[in-house]
Design a protein around this motif. Structure first.
Motif, PDB file in Angstrom:
ATOM      1  N   MET A  90       0.849  -1.182   0.000  1.00 46.26           N
ATOM      2  CA  MET A  90       0.000   0.000   0.000  1.00 46.26           C
ATOM      3  C   MET A  90       0.889   1.238   0.000  1.00 46.26           C
ATOM      4  O   MET A  90       1.850   1.329   0.743  1.00 46.26           O
ATOM      5  CB  MET A  90      -0.883  -0.036   1.244  1.00 46.26           C
ATOM      6  N   ALA A  93      -3.183   7.560  -3.442  1.00 40.62           N
ATOM      7  CA  ALA A  93      -4.157   6.730  -4.137  1.00 40.62           C
ATOM      8  C   ALA A  93      -3.745   6.542  -5.588  1.00 40.62           C
ATOM      9  O   ALA A  93      -3.236   7.445  -6.232  1.00 40.62           O
ATOM     10  CB  ALA A  93      -5.533   7.383  -4.074  1.00 40.62           C
ATOM     11  N   SER A  94      -3.974   5.356  -6.083  1.00 34.77           N
ATOM     12  CA  SER A  94      -3.671   5.025  -7.466  1.00 34.77           C
ATOM     13  C   SER A  94      -4.479   5.909  -8.408  1.00 34.77           C
ATOM     14  O   SER A  94      -5.635   6.224  -8.143  1.00 34.77           O
ATOM     15  CB  SER A  94      -4.016   3.553  -7.718  1.00 34.77           C
ATOM     16  N   THR A  95      -3.897   6.285  -9.526  1.00 38.58           N
ATOM     17  CA  THR A  95      -4.619   7.096 -10.507  1.00 38.58           C
ATOM     18  C   THR A  95      -5.707   6.283 -11.193  1.00 38.58           C
ATOM     19  O   THR A  95      -6.590   6.848 -11.816  1.00 38.58           O
ATOM     20  CB  THR A  95      -3.669   7.684 -11.566  1.00 38.58           C
ATOM     21  N   SER A  96      -5.670   4.949 -11.068  1.00 38.87           N
ATOM     22  CA  SER A  96      -6.724   4.123 -11.646  1.00 38.87           C
ATOM     23  C   SER A  96      -7.932   4.006 -10.706  1.00 38.87           C
ATOM     24  O   SER A  96      -8.984   3.543 -11.115  1.00 38.87           O
ATOM     25  CB  SER A  96      -6.193   2.722 -11.967  1.00 38.87           C
ATOM     26  N   LEU A  97      -7.778   4.460  -9.483  1.00 38.03           N
ATOM     27  CA  LEU A  97      -8.861   4.415  -8.506  1.00 38.03           C
ATOM     28  C   LEU A  97      -9.941   5.413  -8.891  1.00 38.03           C
ATOM     29  O   LEU A  97      -9.663   6.580  -9.158  1.00 38.03           O
ATOM     30  CB  LEU A  97      -8.313   4.763  -7.120  1.00 38.03           C
ATOM     31  N   ARG A  98     -11.192   4.960  -8.935  1.00 36.64           N
ATOM     32  CA  ARG A  98     -12.324   5.823  -9.267  1.00 36.64           C
ATOM     33  C   ARG A  98     -13.398   5.634  -8.213  1.00 36.64           C
ATOM     34  O   ARG A  98     -13.627   4.525  -7.739  1.00 36.64           O
ATOM     35  CB  ARG A  98     -12.915   5.472 -10.638  1.00 36.64           C
ATOM     36  N   PHE A  99     -14.061   6.706  -7.858  1.00 35.36           N
ATOM     37  CA  PHE A  99     -15.145   6.648  -6.896  1.00 35.36           C
ATOM     38  C   PHE A  99     -16.479   6.795  -7.602  1.00 35.36           C
ATOM     39  O   PHE A  99     -16.599   7.542  -8.556  1.00 35.36           O
ATOM     40  CB  PHE A  99     -15.021   7.773  -5.856  1.00 35.36           C
TER      41      PHE A  99
END
Length: 127
Positions: A1, A5-11
């Motif tokens: 970890m 936050a990963s740039t591929s992370l989407r909310f």
């Protein structure tokens, strides 16, 4: 970890969870007065409810011993804030911060719902 936050992370959507002492009264306000529609409820008696209107979603949770927080618990963006302000005033609800044009680009006010939850409402000054 990692710390970032990963740039591929989407909310996806996020919805305010409002504690209420009386589910029927809260439903009457949000559905009857503000025009939200109930899309889900759970429990007997109902202890949880989801309400939606346009792009807004509220989750209500029955908390009979609820004591309102001394800060805003939700922020709503609306179109025609003057109409909403008139509705809130017409219902006799407490307005904590009056309707004003703010230097940060919103016309805004803060009110308390029937359970004392502080709701901050805003509308962009320019579109």
């Amino acid at each position: 970890m990692t710390d970032t936050a990963s740039t591929s992370l989407r909310f996806g959507r996020i919805a305010a969870m409002l504690p209420v002492k009386d589910m029927a009264r809260a439903h009457d306000f949000y559905a009857g007065t503000l025009g939200f529609s109930k899309t889900f409820e759970n429990g007997d008696p109902v202890g949880f409810m989801i309400l939606k209107r346009d792009g807004a979603e509220l989750h209500l949770t029955l908390q009979p011993d609820h004591k309102a927080a001394p800060f805003n618990v939700a922020h709503m963006m609306v179109e025609d804030i003057d109409a909403l302000h008139a509705i809130i005033r017409g219902q006799g609800l407490r307005i904590l911060k009056g309707l004003r044009d703010k230097d940060y680009g919103l016309r805004a006010f803060v009110f308390e719902d029937p359970d004392g939850n502080r709701i901050d409402v805003g509308e962009p000054l320019t579109r």
